[in-house]
Design a protein around this motif. Structure first.
Motif, PDB file in Angstrom:
ATOM      1  N   ASN A  83     -44.186 -67.673 124.668  1.00  0.00           N
ATOM      2  CA  ASN A  83     -45.222 -66.637 124.753  1.00  0.00           C
ATOM      3  C   ASN A  83     -46.629 -67.242 124.647  1.00  0.00           C
ATOM      4  O   ASN A  83     -47.609 -66.528 124.558  1.00  0.00           O
ATOM      5  CB  ASN A  83     -45.020 -65.561 123.686  1.00  0.00           C
ATOM      6  N   GLY A  84     -46.698 -68.586 124.635  1.00  0.00           N
ATOM      7  CA  GLY A  84     -47.979 -69.289 124.593  1.00  0.00           C
ATOM      8  C   GLY A  84     -48.457 -69.656 123.205  1.00  0.00           C
ATOM      9  O   GLY A  84     -49.427 -70.393 123.058  1.00  0.00           O
ATOM     10  N   ALA A  85     -47.820 -69.173 122.170  1.00  0.00           N
ATOM     11  CA  ALA A  85     -48.240 -69.470 120.797  1.00  0.00           C
ATOM     12  C   ALA A  85     -47.880 -70.905 120.415  1.00  0.00           C
ATOM     13  O   ALA A  85     -46.844 -71.429 120.817  1.00  0.00           O
ATOM     14  CB  ALA A  85     -47.577 -68.499 119.824  1.00  0.00           C
ATOM     15  N   MET A  86     -48.766 -71.519 119.635  1.00  0.00           N
ATOM     16  CA  MET A  86     -48.514 -72.853 119.085  1.00  0.00           C
ATOM     17  C   MET A  86     -48.129 -72.685 117.619  1.00  0.00           C
ATOM     18  O   MET A  86     -48.784 -71.933 116.888  1.00  0.00           O
ATOM     19  CB  MET A  86     -49.760 -73.731 119.180  1.00  0.00           C
ATOM     20  N   LEU A 115     -45.015 -58.450 111.955  1.00  0.00           N
ATOM     21  CA  LEU A 115     -46.251 -58.859 112.617  1.00  0.00           C
ATOM     22  C   LEU A 115     -46.321 -58.281 114.027  1.00  0.00           C
ATOM     23  O   LEU A 115     -47.339 -57.722 114.425  1.00  0.00           O
ATOM     24  CB  LEU A 115     -46.326 -60.394 112.662  1.00  0.00           C
ATOM     25  N   GLN A 116     -45.212 -58.375 114.758  1.00  0.00           N
ATOM     26  CA  GLN A 116     -45.187 -57.868 116.126  1.00  0.00           C
ATOM     27  C   GLN A 116     -45.295 -56.343 116.170  1.00  0.00           C
ATOM     28  O   GLN A 116     -45.909 -55.789 117.071  1.00  0.00           O
ATOM     29  CB  GLN A 116     -43.923 -58.345 116.829  1.00  0.00           C
ATOM     30  N   ALA A 117     -44.719 -55.665 115.194  1.00  0.00           N
ATOM     31  CA  ALA A 117     -44.819 -54.200 115.155  1.00  0.00           C
ATOM     32  C   ALA A 117     -46.259 -53.760 114.944  1.00  0.00           C
ATOM     33  O   ALA A 117     -46.702 -52.753 115.493  1.00  0.00           O
ATOM     34  CB  ALA A 117     -43.927 -53.646 114.049  1.00  0.00           C
ATOM     35  N   LEU A 124     -49.688 -63.212 118.634  1.00  0.00           N
ATOM     36  CA  LEU A 124     -49.684 -64.503 117.938  1.00  0.00           C
ATOM     37  C   LEU A 124     -50.264 -65.594 118.827  1.00  0.00           C
ATOM     38  O   LEU A 124     -49.806 -65.809 119.940  1.00  0.00           O
ATOM     39  CB  LEU A 124     -48.260 -64.871 117.518  1.00  0.00           C
ATOM     40  N   GLU A 125     -51.282 -66.269 118.322  1.00  0.00           N
ATOM     41  CA  GLU A 125     -51.898 -67.376 119.056  1.00  0.00           C
ATOM     42  C   GLU A 125     -51.514 -68.710 118.433  1.00  0.00           C
ATOM     43  O   GLU A 125     -51.224 -69.675 119.133  1.00  0.00           O
ATOM     44  CB  GLU A 125     -53.415 -67.209 119.059  1.00  0.00           C
ATOM     45  N   HIS A 126     -51.522 -68.768 117.097  1.00  0.00           N
ATOM     46  CA  HIS A 126     -51.239 -70.019 116.395  1.00  0.00           C
ATOM     47  C   HIS A 126     -50.675 -69.696 115.020  1.00  0.00           C
ATOM     48  O   HIS A 126     -51.120 -68.752 114.371  1.00  0.00           O
ATOM     49  CB  HIS A 126     -52.536 -70.832 116.251  1.00  0.00           C
ATOM     50  N   ALA A 127     -49.692 -70.467 114.595  1.00  0.00           N
ATOM     51  CA  ALA A 127     -49.150 -70.332 113.245  1.00  0.00           C
ATOM     52  C   ALA A 127     -49.054 -71.714 112.631  1.00  0.00           C
ATOM     53  O   ALA A 127     -48.706 -72.685 113.304  1.00  0.00           O
ATOM     54  CB  ALA A 127     -47.770 -69.671 113.271  1.00  0.00           C
ATOM     55  N   ASP A 128     -49.386 -71.797 111.356  1.00  0.00           N
ATOM     56  CA  ASP A 128     -49.306 -73.057 110.614  1.00  0.00           C
ATOM     57  C   ASP A 128     -48.325 -72.860 109.469  1.00  0.00           C
ATOM     58  O   ASP A 128     -48.618 -72.157 108.498  1.00  0.00           O
ATOM     59  CB  ASP A 128     -50.693 -73.433 110.090  1.00  0.00           C
ATOM     60  N   LEU A 139     -54.397 -64.673 115.207  1.00  0.00           N
ATOM     61  CA  LEU A 139     -53.961 -63.642 116.132  1.00  0.00           C
ATOM     62  C   LEU A 139     -55.023 -63.411 117.198  1.00  0.00           C
ATOM     63  O   LEU A 139     -56.224 -63.425 116.900  1.00  0.00           O
ATOM     64  CB  LEU A 139     -53.686 -62.334 115.385  1.00  0.00           C
ATOM     65  N   LYS A 140     -54.601 -63.178 118.417  1.00  0.00           N
ATOM     66  CA  LYS A 140     -55.537 -62.923 119.517  1.00  0.00           C
ATOM     67  C   LYS A 140     -56.309 -61.642 119.242  1.00  0.00           C
ATOM     68  O   LYS A 140     -55.727 -60.606 118.936  1.00  0.00           O
ATOM     69  CB  LYS A 140     -54.776 -62.792 120.833  1.00  0.00           C
TER      70      LYS A 140
END
Length: 155
Positions: A83-86, A115-117, A124-128, A139-140
């Motif tokens: 989905n493009g998220a890193m 989170l998705q709900a 989601l753009e990035h998660a660490d 988040l975008k």
């Protein structure tokens, strides 16, 4: 072929089911369906394949696929989702065991439906996930910064 090996020399190769990197005519391979492995040395391909085989089912439970799996020279894992998220997964134990990284990932994906709900599938753009007791998200379209004085916030 089970993966595409993105060589540091600019020459892409393939990875077979035994984790061996080999040369082939990439035009003959449907590489869109293959995950891309990026590592410090092609000798790491078998380790990356073993990790991918444990990580992919964890993510698939939430309808997420792996576009790319990266292993840094320092042993830190990173994944680019379909989905493009890193997602920064961090390092595992010094003996090379994946259990710690997989446990952090499992904790993350178990909370992902909430989170998705709230923010949508593609938010989601990035998660660490490198933090021991939680994770950080980007988040975008969501910011914690106040807009500069005189500017209306963007929706």
């Amino acid at each position: 072929a089970v993966a595409l090996w993105a060589g540091a020399d600019g020459n892409d190769r393939l990875v077979n089911a035994q984790g061996e990197v080999f040369d082939a005519n990439l035009g003959d391979v449907e590489d869109e369906a293959l995950p891309r492995f990026v590592g410090p040395d092609k000798a790491e391909a078998a380790r990356m394949l073993a990790f991918h085989e444990r990580l992919a089912p964890l993510l698939a439970r939430h309808e997420l696929g792996i576009d790319a799996l990266e292993l840094s020279r320092r042993g830190s894992w990173r994944v680019e989702l379909d989905n493009g998220a890193m997602v920064e997964l961090g390092r595992g134990s010094p003996n090379g065991d994946f259990a710690e990284v997989l446990a952090r990932t499992d904790r993350f994906v178990r909370t992902l439906p909430q989170l998705q709900a709230r923010f949508g599938q593609r938010a989601l753009e990035h998660a660490d996930l490198r933090h021991p007791d939680g994770y950080a998200l980007k988040l975008k379209g969501i910011t914690t910064l106040a807009p500069p004085a005189g500017k209306a916030p963007r929706n």
